[in-house]
Scaffold this active site. Structure first.
Site, PDB file in Angstrom:
ATOM      1  N   THR A   6       0.757  -1.246  -0.023  1.00 39.37           N
ATOM      2  CA  THR A   6       0.131   0.144   0.058  1.00 39.37           C
ATOM      3  C   THR A   6       0.921   1.160  -0.015  1.00 39.37           C
ATOM      4  OG1 THR A   6      -0.148   0.098   2.464  1.00 39.37           O
ATOM      5  CG2 THR A   6      -1.861  -1.325   1.088  1.00 39.37           C
ATOM      6  N   GLY A   7       0.466   2.334  -0.635  1.00 42.19           N
ATOM      7  CA  GLY A   7       1.383   3.360  -0.863  1.00 42.19           C
ATOM      8  C   GLY A   7       2.560   3.214  -1.449  1.00 42.19           C
ATOM      9  N   GLY A   8       2.565   2.481  -2.795  1.00 37.79           N
ATOM     10  CA  GLY A   8       3.527   1.997  -3.518  1.00 37.79           C
ATOM     11  C   GLY A   8       4.126   3.076  -4.729  1.00 37.79           C
ATOM     12  N   SER A  46       5.275   6.039  -4.298  1.00 35.79           N
ATOM     13  CA  SER A  46       6.274   7.033  -3.857  1.00 35.79           C
ATOM     14  C   SER A  46       6.948   6.641  -2.806  1.00 35.79           C
ATOM     15  CB  SER A  46       5.377   8.339  -3.277  1.00 35.79           C
ATOM     16  OG  SER A  46       5.977   9.395  -2.802  1.00 35.79           O
ATOM     17  N   GLY A  47       8.100   7.461  -2.599  1.00 37.01           N
ATOM     18  CA  GLY A  47       9.020   7.202  -1.246  1.00 37.01           C
ATOM     19  C   GLY A  47       9.257   5.673  -1.083  1.00 37.01           C
ATOM     20  N   ILE A  48       9.295   5.462   0.278  1.00 38.97           N
ATOM     21  CA  ILE A  48       9.524   3.968   0.732  1.00 38.97           C
ATOM     22  C   ILE A  48       8.878   3.052   0.063  1.00 38.97           C
ATOM     23  CG2 ILE A  48       9.767   2.726   2.651  1.00 38.97           C
ATOM     24  CD1 ILE A  48      10.073   5.162   4.531  1.00 38.97           C
ATOM     25  N   GLY A  49       7.594   3.036  -0.340  1.00 30.89           N
ATOM     26  CA  GLY A  49       6.854   2.003  -0.936  1.00 30.89           C
ATOM     27  C   GLY A  49       7.209   1.701  -2.304  1.00 30.89           C
ATOM     28  N   SER A  68       7.620   3.905  12.797  1.00 34.77           N
ATOM     29  CA  SER A  68       8.379   4.905  12.880  1.00 34.77           C
ATOM     30  C   SER A  68       9.042   5.297  14.177  1.00 34.77           C
ATOM     31  CB  SER A  68       7.395   6.520  12.512  1.00 34.77           C
ATOM     32  OG  SER A  68       8.076   7.487  12.908  1.00 34.77           O
ATOM     33  N   TYR A 125       0.049  11.177  15.246  1.00 34.27           N
ATOM     34  CA  TYR A 125       1.324  10.291  14.514  1.00 34.27           C
ATOM     35  C   TYR A 125       2.051   9.282  15.546  1.00 34.27           C
ATOM     36  CZ  TYR A 125       4.818   9.109  10.907  1.00 34.27           C
ATOM     37  OH  TYR A 125       5.563   8.363  10.081  1.00 34.27           O
TER      38      TYR A 125
HETATM   39  P1  NAP Z   1       5.258   9.462   0.662  1.00 35.00           P
HETATM   40  O1  NAP Z   1       6.362   9.429  -0.389  1.00 35.00           O
HETATM   41  O2  NAP Z   1       4.521  10.589   1.024  1.00 35.00           O
HETATM   42  O3  NAP Z   1       4.649   8.092   0.502  1.00 35.00           O
HETATM   43  C1  NAP Z   1       3.276   7.693   1.162  1.00 35.00           C
HETATM   44  C2  NAP Z   1       2.544   7.000   0.261  1.00 35.00           C
HETATM   45  O4  NAP Z   1       1.326   6.550   1.201  1.00 35.00           O
HETATM   46  C3  NAP Z   1       2.038   7.476  -0.916  1.00 35.00           C
HETATM   47  O5  NAP Z   1       2.226   6.360  -2.022  1.00 35.00           O
HETATM   48  C4  NAP Z   1       0.495   7.730  -0.697  1.00 35.00           C
HETATM   49  O6  NAP Z   1      -0.005   7.589  -1.962  1.00 35.00           O
HETATM   50  C5  NAP Z   1       0.421   6.801   0.146  1.00 35.00           C
HETATM   51  N1  NAP Z   1      -0.835   6.911   1.016  1.00 35.00           N
HETATM   52  C6  NAP Z   1      -1.064   8.099   2.056  1.00 35.00           C
HETATM   53  N2  NAP Z   1      -2.339   7.876   2.277  1.00 35.00           N
HETATM   54  C7  NAP Z   1      -3.180   6.966   1.534  1.00 35.00           C
HETATM   55  C8  NAP Z   1      -4.337   6.622   1.548  1.00 35.00           C
HETATM   56  N3  NAP Z   1      -5.404   7.102   2.336  1.00 35.00           N
HETATM   57  N4  NAP Z   1      -4.397   5.573   0.897  1.00 35.00           N
HETATM   58  C9  NAP Z   1      -3.715   5.043  -0.183  1.00 35.00           C
HETATM   59  N5  NAP Z   1      -2.454   5.213  -0.175  1.00 35.00           N
HETATM   60  C10 NAP Z   1      -2.038   6.405   0.654  1.00 35.00           C
HETATM   61  O7  NAP Z   1       5.862   9.112   2.258  1.00 35.00           O
HETATM   62  P2  NAP Z   1       6.930   7.829   2.690  1.00 35.00           P
HETATM   63  O8  NAP Z   1       8.091   8.551   3.635  1.00 35.00           O
HETATM   64  O9  NAP Z   1       7.473   7.139   1.631  1.00 35.00           O
HETATM   65  O10 NAP Z   1       5.999   7.055   3.801  1.00 35.00           O
HETATM   66  C11 NAP Z   1       5.602   5.845   3.796  1.00 35.00           C
HETATM   67  C12 NAP Z   1       5.384   5.332   5.392  1.00 35.00           C
HETATM   68  O11 NAP Z   1       6.717   5.616   5.740  1.00 35.00           O
HETATM   69  C13 NAP Z   1       4.434   6.049   6.100  1.00 35.00           C
HETATM   70  O12 NAP Z   1       3.602   5.120   6.797  1.00 35.00           O
HETATM   71  C14 NAP Z   1       5.153   6.763   6.988  1.00 35.00           C
HETATM   72  O13 NAP Z   1       4.674   6.978   8.166  1.00 35.00           O
HETATM   73  C15 NAP Z   1       6.413   6.039   7.084  1.00 35.00           C
HETATM   74  N6  NAP Z   1       7.724   6.606   7.718  1.00 35.00           N
HETATM   75  C16 NAP Z   1       8.382   7.678   6.819  1.00 35.00           C
HETATM   76  C17 NAP Z   1       9.333   8.302   7.408  1.00 35.00           C
HETATM   77  C18 NAP Z   1      10.108   9.281   6.598  1.00 35.00           C
HETATM   78  O14 NAP Z   1      10.818  10.221   7.259  1.00 35.00           O
HETATM   79  N7  NAP Z   1       9.908   9.624   5.331  1.00 35.00           N
HETATM   80  C19 NAP Z   1       9.816   8.009   8.621  1.00 35.00           C
HETATM   81  C20 NAP Z   1       9.023   7.060   9.405  1.00 35.00           C
HETATM   82  C21 NAP Z   1       8.074   6.464   8.936  1.00 35.00           C
HETATM   83  P3  NAP Z   1      -1.122   8.764  -2.518  1.00 35.00           P
HETATM   84  O15 NAP Z   1      -0.832  10.001  -1.965  1.00 35.00           O
HETATM   85  O16 NAP Z   1      -1.205   8.538  -4.145  1.00 35.00           O
HETATM   86  O17 NAP Z   1      -2.531   8.108  -1.643  1.00 35.00           O
END
Ligand code: NAP
Length: 258
Positions: free
Chosen positions: A13-15, A17-20, A138, A151
């Protein structure tokens, strides 16, 4: 197809962008068939183009249980039952004490906690015995960073849920673990990285407060998720692995204290 995930079907899920997305790329490279979700169709299309023929993109809001169940059904129809779930979709969303609406607070809870439960429920119903589930946690679950009450609560909740689910899913040989990233270079940081200057300042701040002296990359997390998804982690159950350059275990080792 060879690789550590040869012939496995993965749902992320959330694939888009970013980590996904970094994890989806690694999974495909390791021989998996991968389905990614997100709400932004343009970014979903771009990600699938990048991932190639062993990937599909499904527009599904993780907070919509019927949409989640529909997405899982589509993956199963296309690739067969699931072997791996990475419940990764999440949002940041500030909720400082003073000035936070109920709506803002509940949006974070719904996306990062409630949706994770229903993602696991939908996926587990269509998962082969012996599968692997990874939840994205996180460091904020244990660090009292200002402005992150909702969060932090969701990410601590994710860890607690994983332990409960590990006991429920162990009879089927399904493993469930948490990857807990520190600050990672992804679009989730929004305004903090909106301009090149802001991004540079942000990176420097993270570097100064992280023992290993740098911001994390999505690939650092993806490689840990791959480990947890693969047979290399065959006896790892109900655990949480921090991928944070030492910021939770050894904060005093950060450059600002040297
Ligand atoms: P990101 O690039 O903003 O990616 C977030 C992803 O989640 C996007 O693919 C977005 O897609 C999806 N998303 C958000 N809400 C959604 C919804 N309601 N339904 C379906 N998809 C949804 O950020 P990221 O940093 O890779 O985040 C991924 C995970 O890592 C998150 O759970 C975040 O809390 C965790 N995390 C990140 C960090 C960091 O520093 N980056 C640190 C700790 C944990 P759409 O916008 O197209 O829906």
């Amino acid at each position: 197809m060879s690789g550590r995930l040869a012939n496995k079907t993965a749902f992320i899920t959330g694939g888009n962008s970013g980590i996904g997305l970094a994890t989806a790329k690694l999974f495909v490279a390791e021989g998996a068939r991968v389905a990614i979700t997100g709400r932004d169709q343009a970014r979903l299309d771009a990600a699938v183009t990048e991932l190639g023929p062993n990937a599909i993109g499904i527009n599904a809001d993780a907070t919509d249980v019927a949409a989640l169940e529909g997405a899982v059904a589509k993956v199963v129809k296309k690739f067969g039952k699931l072997d791996i779930l990475f419940a990764n979709a999440g949002i940041a969303g500030g909720t400082p004490v003073g000035g936070t609406t109920l709506e803002a607070f509940e949006t974070v809870i719904r996306t990062n906690l409630t949706a994770v439960f229903f993602t696991v429920q939908a996926a587990a119903a269509q998962m082969n015995d012996g599968g692997s589930i990874i939840l994205n946690g996180s460091v904020i679950s244990v660090l009292g960073n200002p402005g992150y009450a909702a969060y932090a609560a969701t990410k601590a909740g994710v860890r607690a849920m994983a332990r409960v689910m590990a006991s429920e899913l162990s009879p089927r040989g399904i493993r469930i673990n948490v990857v807990a990233p520190g600050a990672i270079r992804t679009p989730i940081w929004g305004a903090a990285i909106a301009t090149p200057d802001a991004e540079k300042a942000f990176e420097q701040r993270i570097g100064r407060t992280t023992p290993l002296g740098r911001i994390g990359e999505p690939e650092h997390v993806a490689k840990t998720v791959l480990f947890l998804a693969s047979d290399d982690a065959a006896h790892v159950q109900g655990q949480e692995i921090f991928v944070d350059g030492g910021s939770t275990a050894s904060p005093a080792g950060a450059p600002i204290y040297r």
